[in-house]
Design a protein around this motif. Structure first.
Motif, PDB file in Angstrom:
ATOM      1  N   LEU A  25       0.838  -1.209   0.000  1.00 49.82           N
ATOM      2  CA  LEU A  25       0.000   0.000   0.000  1.00 49.82           C
ATOM      3  C   LEU A  25       0.865   1.248   0.000  1.00 49.82           C
ATOM      4  N   GLY A  26       2.044   1.171   0.624  1.00 55.48           N
ATOM      5  CA  GLY A  26       2.960   2.308   0.591  1.00 55.48           C
ATOM      6  C   GLY A  26       3.420   2.613  -0.818  1.00 55.48           C
ATOM      7  N   ILE A  27       3.823   1.560  -1.552  1.00 56.34           N
ATOM      8  CA  ILE A  27       4.293   1.757  -2.934  1.00 56.34           C
ATOM      9  C   ILE A  27       3.159   2.222  -3.844  1.00 56.34           C
ATOM     10  N   THR A  28       2.007   1.538  -3.763  1.00 55.18           N
ATOM     11  CA  THR A  28       0.895   1.897  -4.652  1.00 55.18           C
ATOM     12  C   THR A  28       0.339   3.281  -4.309  1.00 55.18           C
ATOM     13  N   GLY A  29       0.355   3.635  -3.017  1.00 57.52           N
ATOM     14  CA  GLY A  29      -0.124   4.960  -2.611  1.00 57.52           C
ATOM     15  C   GLY A  29       0.794   6.080  -3.071  1.00 57.52           C
ATOM     16  N   LEU A  30       2.091   5.770  -3.238  1.00 59.29           N
ATOM     17  CA  LEU A  30       3.014   6.759  -3.787  1.00 59.29           C
ATOM     18  C   LEU A  30       2.804   6.937  -5.288  1.00 59.29           C
ATOM     19  N   ILE A  31       2.407   5.839  -5.957  1.00 60.52           N
ATOM     20  CA  ILE A  31       2.143   5.914  -7.400  1.00 60.52           C
ATOM     21  C   ILE A  31       0.945   6.820  -7.671  1.00 60.52           C
ATOM     22  N   THR A  32      -0.113   6.617  -6.888  1.00 58.30           N
ATOM     23  CA  THR A  32      -1.317   7.447  -7.038  1.00 58.30           C
ATOM     24  C   THR A  32      -2.091   7.440  -5.726  1.00 58.30           C
ATOM     25  N   PRO A  33      -2.656   8.577  -5.293  1.00 57.80           N
ATOM     26  CA  PRO A  33      -3.501   8.571  -4.096  1.00 57.80           C
ATOM     27  C   PRO A  33      -4.642   7.558  -4.267  1.00 57.80           C
ATOM     28  N   LEU A  34      -4.895   6.767  -3.214  1.00 63.82           N
ATOM     29  CA  LEU A  34      -5.837   5.653  -3.328  1.00 63.82           C
ATOM     30  C   LEU A  34      -7.185   6.015  -2.719  1.00 63.82           C
ATOM     31  N   ALA A  35      -8.116   6.448  -3.570  1.00 63.46           N
ATOM     32  CA  ALA A  35      -9.487   6.710  -3.128  1.00 63.46           C
ATOM     33  C   ALA A  35     -10.279   5.412  -3.236  1.00 63.46           C
ATOM     34  N   VAL A  36     -11.050   5.096  -2.193  1.00 70.50           N
ATOM     35  CA  VAL A  36     -11.775   3.821  -2.175  1.00 70.50           C
ATOM     36  C   VAL A  36     -13.265   4.042  -1.949  1.00 70.50           C
ATOM     37  N   GLN A  37     -14.023   2.966  -2.161  1.00 69.33           N
ATOM     38  CA  GLN A  37     -15.461   3.023  -1.947  1.00 69.33           C
ATOM     39  C   GLN A  37     -15.768   3.080  -0.454  1.00 69.33           C
ATOM     40  N   SER A  38     -16.968   3.524  -0.152  1.00 72.48           N
ATOM     41  CA  SER A  38     -17.397   3.645   1.239  1.00 72.48           C
ATOM     42  C   SER A  38     -17.357   2.296   1.955  1.00 72.48           C
ATOM     43  N   SER A  39     -17.728   1.214   1.246  1.00 72.17           N
ATOM     44  CA  SER A  39     -17.770  -0.110   1.887  1.00 72.17           C
ATOM     45  C   SER A  39     -16.380  -0.567   2.313  1.00 72.17           C
ATOM     46  N   THR A  40     -15.352  -0.188   1.546  1.00 76.09           N
ATOM     47  CA  THR A  40     -13.977  -0.563   1.923  1.00 76.09           C
ATOM     48  C   THR A  40     -13.583   0.132   3.212  1.00 76.09           C
ATOM     49  N   ALA A  41     -13.883   1.422   3.302  1.00 72.69           N
ATOM     50  CA  ALA A  41     -13.510   2.199   4.494  1.00 72.69           C
ATOM     51  C   ALA A  41     -14.287   1.752   5.726  1.00 72.69           C
ATOM     52  N   ARG A  68     -11.288  12.619   1.644  1.00 69.74           N
ATOM     53  CA  ARG A  68     -12.161  11.634   2.257  1.00 69.74           C
ATOM     54  C   ARG A  68     -12.073  10.302   1.549  1.00 69.74           C
ATOM     55  N   LYS A  69     -11.984   9.213   2.369  1.00 66.59           N
ATOM     56  CA  LYS A  69     -11.875   7.839   1.863  1.00 66.59           C
ATOM     57  C   LYS A  69     -10.726   7.716   0.865  1.00 66.59           C
ATOM     58  N   LYS A  70      -9.585   8.302   1.250  1.00 63.61           N
ATOM     59  CA  LYS A  70      -8.425   8.288   0.362  1.00 63.61           C
ATOM     60  C   LYS A  70      -7.144   8.151   1.169  1.00 63.61           C
ATOM     61  N   LEU A  71      -6.224   7.300   0.660  1.00 65.40           N
ATOM     62  CA  LEU A  71      -4.880   7.223   1.226  1.00 65.40           C
ATOM     63  C   LEU A  71      -3.998   8.145   0.392  1.00 65.40           C
ATOM     64  N   ASP A  72      -3.598   9.280   0.979  1.00 63.72           N
ATOM     65  CA  ASP A  72      -2.780  10.250   0.257  1.00 63.72           C
ATOM     66  C   ASP A  72      -1.319   9.790   0.191  1.00 63.72           C
ATOM     67  N   ARG A  73      -0.542  10.453  -0.659  1.00 61.58           N
ATOM     68  CA  ARG A  73       0.858  10.052  -0.851  1.00 61.58           C
ATOM     69  C   ARG A  73       1.670  10.161   0.445  1.00 61.58           C
ATOM     70  N   TRP A  74       1.452  11.211   1.227  1.00 62.24           N
ATOM     71  CA  TRP A  74       2.237  11.378   2.455  1.00 62.24           C
ATOM     72  C   TRP A  74       1.899  10.284   3.463  1.00 62.24           C
TER      73      TRP A  74
END
Length: 322
Positions: free
Chosen positions: A85-101, A295-301
């Motif tokens: 998730l660290g690598i993929t989150g650096l590639i692009t911010p990971l916004a997800v559906q409400s059910s995932t969160a 919201r419902k997103k893993l940002d790069r930082w």
């Protein structure tokens, strides 16, 4: 030392190739009998990404390498959560559906709590020694069945997700048989090579099987998840990138440890509790990250924090052994 290292790498490669061949052959066979993509995704594909961990743990449990059993699962889950998730989150911010969160991430946290209670017989209940026994295995598999039912209900309401995950190929009957049999053979051979050579490397270096399980074996068996999530991130499909990791972590605890402990009771070293705490902390961080900033997103930082923390922790673990 060189030969076991080469054989370990070869074993991991054979494991992953075997899983891919088995998934492709079994998916084509299922499609031939008009089984839906939804059912294929829940069974064949889901099992395929967890097959390397399952086969390695089966060999390790039967041969009594208990630290590799727990090291592989906890190491894989932490590798998935922090590194992938660290690598993929650096590639692009990971916004997800409400059910995932709101659902899948809490379910993965529940899996950690259930495992913690089941394995800490001595710490929590004052018993002589801690282990994951057959009854514990059945409890984990019941939770796994409930999770499969939940996923079935989720995907039934949105089958398009499954369509995207399963690029099905038309194969002749001969090719299907070769893919399935060859894939299973690859899993067995690869699993045998990984367990035997990982233990040999640990002994020759004078380091514990726990460290080998938490690092080399865990990272190697997580390569299918890494490839899937990176490709999904590059295609800007954050739901698959995150869902793949969370689902894999739930599978590893409920299915892999459940099946392993039914084969043979697995003694638990309380030193692994640190890795359980780190996994729980990382899961809480991921949940909170869904509501910080975007919201419902893993940002790069936030992804960078996951990555740096786990690299530092792994370096500390290895340095402690040297």
């Amino acid at each position: 030392m060189l030969l076991p290292s080469v054989l370990l790498i070869a074993g991991l490669a054979i494991l992953i190739l075997g899983a891919n061949f088995m998934v492709e052959g079994a998916s084509a066979l299922a499609k031939k009998f008009n089984i839906s993509n939804l059912a294929i995704g829940l069974t064949v594909v889901a099992f395929g990404t967890s097959a390397p961990e399952l086969v390695v743990n089966t060999f390790a449990a039967v041969q009594g390498h208990e630290d590799i059993v727990f090291g592989n699962v906890l190491g894989s889950n932490n590798f998935n959560l922090f590194i992938i998730l660290g690598i993929t989150g650096l590639i692009t911010p990971l916004a997800v559906q409400s059910s995932t969160a709101w659902k899948e991430i809490p379910i993965s946290f529940l899996a950690i709590i259930v495992l913690y209670v089941l394995v800490n017989d001595s710490l929590l209940f004052g018993r002589d020694g801690s282990r994951l026994n057959m009854m514990d295995g059945f409890i984990l598999l019941i939770f796994f069945a409930l999770f499969l039912f939940y996923v079935y209900k989720q995907l039934k309401s949105d089958p398009s997700e499954t369509e995207e995950l399963i690029p099905l190929t038309a194969l002749t009957n001969t090719k299907m048989a070769l893919f399935i049999v060859g894939g299973l053979a690859g899993l067995v051979l690869g699993g045998h090579l990984v367990v035997n050579n990982a233990t040999q490397i640990a002994e020759s270096l004078g380091i514990s099987q726990k460290i080998i399980g938490l690092t080399v074996v865990a990272a190697g068996t997580s390569l299918p998840e890494l490839a899937t999530s990176v490709v999904a991130a590059l295609k800007k499909n954050a739901d698959i990138a995150v869902g793949n990791i969370i689902g894999s972590n739930i599978f590893n605890i409920f299915l892999i440890l459940g099946a392993s402990s039914i084969l043979a009771p697995i003694g638990f070293s309380e030193g692994f509790n640190t890795d359980i705490y780190i996994l729980a902390g990382g899961t809480i961080f991921l949940f909170l990250a869904m509501f910080m900033g975007g919201r419902k997103k893993l940002d790069r930082w936030e992804a960078a924090i996951l990555l740096v923390f786990y690299l530092a922790y792994t370096t500390y673990l290895v340095m402690q052994e040297l």
